[in-house]
Design an enzyme around this catalytic site. Sequence first.
Site, PDB file in Angstrom:
ATOM      1  N   ARG A 181       0.820  -1.049  -0.386  1.00  0.00           N
ATOM      2  CA  ARG A 181      -0.265   0.277   0.093  1.00  0.00           C
ATOM      3  C   ARG A 181       0.796   1.167  -0.036  1.00  0.00           C
ATOM      4  O   ARG A 181       1.673   1.648   0.794  1.00  0.00           O
ATOM      5  CB  ARG A 181      -1.114  -0.129   1.229  1.00  0.00           C
ATOM      6  CG  ARG A 181      -1.366   1.507   1.241  1.00  0.00           C
ATOM      7  CD  ARG A 181      -2.476   1.319   2.792  1.00  0.00           C
ATOM      8  NE  ARG A 181      -4.144   0.572   1.702  1.00  0.00           N
ATOM      9  CZ  ARG A 181      -5.217   0.352   2.766  1.00  0.00           C
ATOM     10  NH1 ARG A 181      -5.294   0.961   3.883  1.00  0.00           N
ATOM     11  NH2 ARG A 181      -6.402  -0.433   2.150  1.00  0.00           N
ATOM     12  N   ARG A 228     -12.949  -9.109   2.327  1.00  0.00           N
ATOM     13  CA  ARG A 228     -12.104  -9.306   1.756  1.00  0.00           C
ATOM     14  C   ARG A 228     -10.524 -10.523   2.219  1.00  0.00           C
ATOM     15  O   ARG A 228      -9.903 -10.360   1.477  1.00  0.00           O
ATOM     16  CB  ARG A 228     -11.210  -7.691   2.487  1.00  0.00           C
ATOM     17  CG  ARG A 228     -11.792  -6.325   3.010  1.00  0.00           C
ATOM     18  CD  ARG A 228     -11.250  -5.459   1.138  1.00  0.00           C
ATOM     19  NE  ARG A 228     -10.182  -5.834   1.017  1.00  0.00           N
ATOM     20  CZ  ARG A 228      -9.636  -4.351   1.422  1.00  0.00           C
ATOM     21  NH1 ARG A 228      -9.822  -4.151   1.843  1.00  0.00           N
ATOM     22  NH2 ARG A 228      -7.758  -4.597   1.065  1.00  0.00           N
TER      23      ARG A 228
HETATM   24  N1  NVA Z   1      -9.806   5.732  -0.706  1.00  0.00           N
HETATM   25  C1  NVA Z   1      -9.811   5.572  -0.197  1.00  0.00           C
HETATM   26  C2  NVA Z   1     -10.178   4.456   0.461  1.00  0.00           C
HETATM   27  C3  NVA Z   1      -9.736   3.880   1.473  1.00  0.00           C
HETATM   28  C4  NVA Z   1      -9.676   2.916   1.886  1.00  0.00           C
HETATM   29  C5  NVA Z   1      -8.584   6.472   0.292  1.00  0.00           C
HETATM   30  O1  NVA Z   1      -7.369   5.808  -0.712  1.00  0.00           O
HETATM   31  O2  NVA Z   1      -7.957   6.939   1.097  1.00  0.00           O
HETATM   32  N1   CP Z   2     -11.871  -0.131   2.711  1.00  0.00           N
HETATM   33  C1   CP Z   2      -9.674  -0.360   3.710  1.00  0.00           C
HETATM   34  O1   CP Z   2      -8.938  -0.492   2.648  1.00  0.00           O
HETATM   35  O2   CP Z   2      -9.590  -0.147   4.560  1.00  0.00           O
HETATM   36  P1   CP Z   2      -8.385   0.230   5.539  1.00  0.00           P
HETATM   37  O3   CP Z   2      -7.841   1.481   4.411  1.00  0.00           O
HETATM   38  O4   CP Z   2      -8.480   0.171   6.870  1.00  0.00           O
HETATM   39  O5   CP Z   2      -7.010  -0.719   4.905  1.00  0.00           O
END
Ligand code: NVA
Ligand code: CP
Length: 308
Positions: free
Chosen positions: A104, A293
């Site tokens: 991420r 998930r």
């Molecule tokens: N669009 C949001 C999704 C979080 C799961 C973000 O990138 O912060």
């Molecule tokens: N929906 C999702 O990706 O949640 P987190 O940011 O908690 O991982």
Amino acid sequence: MTRHFISFTDLNREEHLHVLERSAYLKAERAAGRYLHQHLAGRGVGMIFNKHSTRTRVSFKCGISELGGHAVFLNEGETQFSRGEPISHSARVLSRYLSALVVRTYAQANLEDLAKFGSIPIINALTDEGHPCQILTDIFTTMEKFPGDPLEKIRIAWVGDGNNMANSWLEAAMILGFPLNLACPEGYDPDPFILKAAQAANPSVKLMRDPKEAVKGAWAVNTDVWASMGQESEKAAREKAFQDVYLVDSALMALADPKAVFLHCLPAHPGEEVTEEVLESPASVIFDQAENRLHAQKGLMEFLIPKI
Ligand code: NVA
Ligand code: CP
């Protein structure tokens, strides 16, 4: 050939349908108390999280354990990444120990570099450009709610920011062929290249401004926060552009198909992009999404990571 899941389009239609079917099997197995399918027995999967996460972090960690493997968290600040070791070196080093890397981060190009230099699957756990694991799960959840209906019949409506989620919905509609309406405020459209490719592949993909028009006849109404991670400084400008209109409330849900479900990847800001009433309504499947998930990512890892 090493397979990756950096964007939703990394798998073709048949492969996605296979992963969705396998995920449903693994979910049923787990519900019957059969947690451990030893696909990853004894193996490590690296986890790099440069943005906050609750669901993705925990669901991947538990999913890896349930497949018999173990997650190795690589905090950037504690590894040589933050001291400038070339990504071309790190990717090759990590490929010697690990069976996959779940990442991420901000720029999708970083995942592409890891894929280019490494030799293990790279899984996108959210970037500024996409959130394919979430969309895979949201499709899984929606299909679960409409058993027996072909995916092509399931009309999806997206209300709000043309963000990473919206881009991945577009890629999914391009690969899987379901109708998709997106209502985004001017200036907050999804990636124009992804939009163009999706519309070329699937004429029932439409971008509009009016959420009321977008949700008409929808079987699933999906929204997300107005400012994503990394956009905190734009919060005030975004509030101005989104407020009052890009809000899912009961009146908007009433315009969708009567059987419509409400989707949100979470975390949500109740009272901003969605009302508390909708979040807590019988149409809301947000916690099923969160649970799924785990199942969808287990199905995905089983597909991407070769069994030894
Ligand atoms: N669009 C949001 C999704 C979080 C799961 C973000 O990138 O912060
Ligand atoms: N929906 C999702 O990706 O949640 P987190 O940011 O908690 O991982």
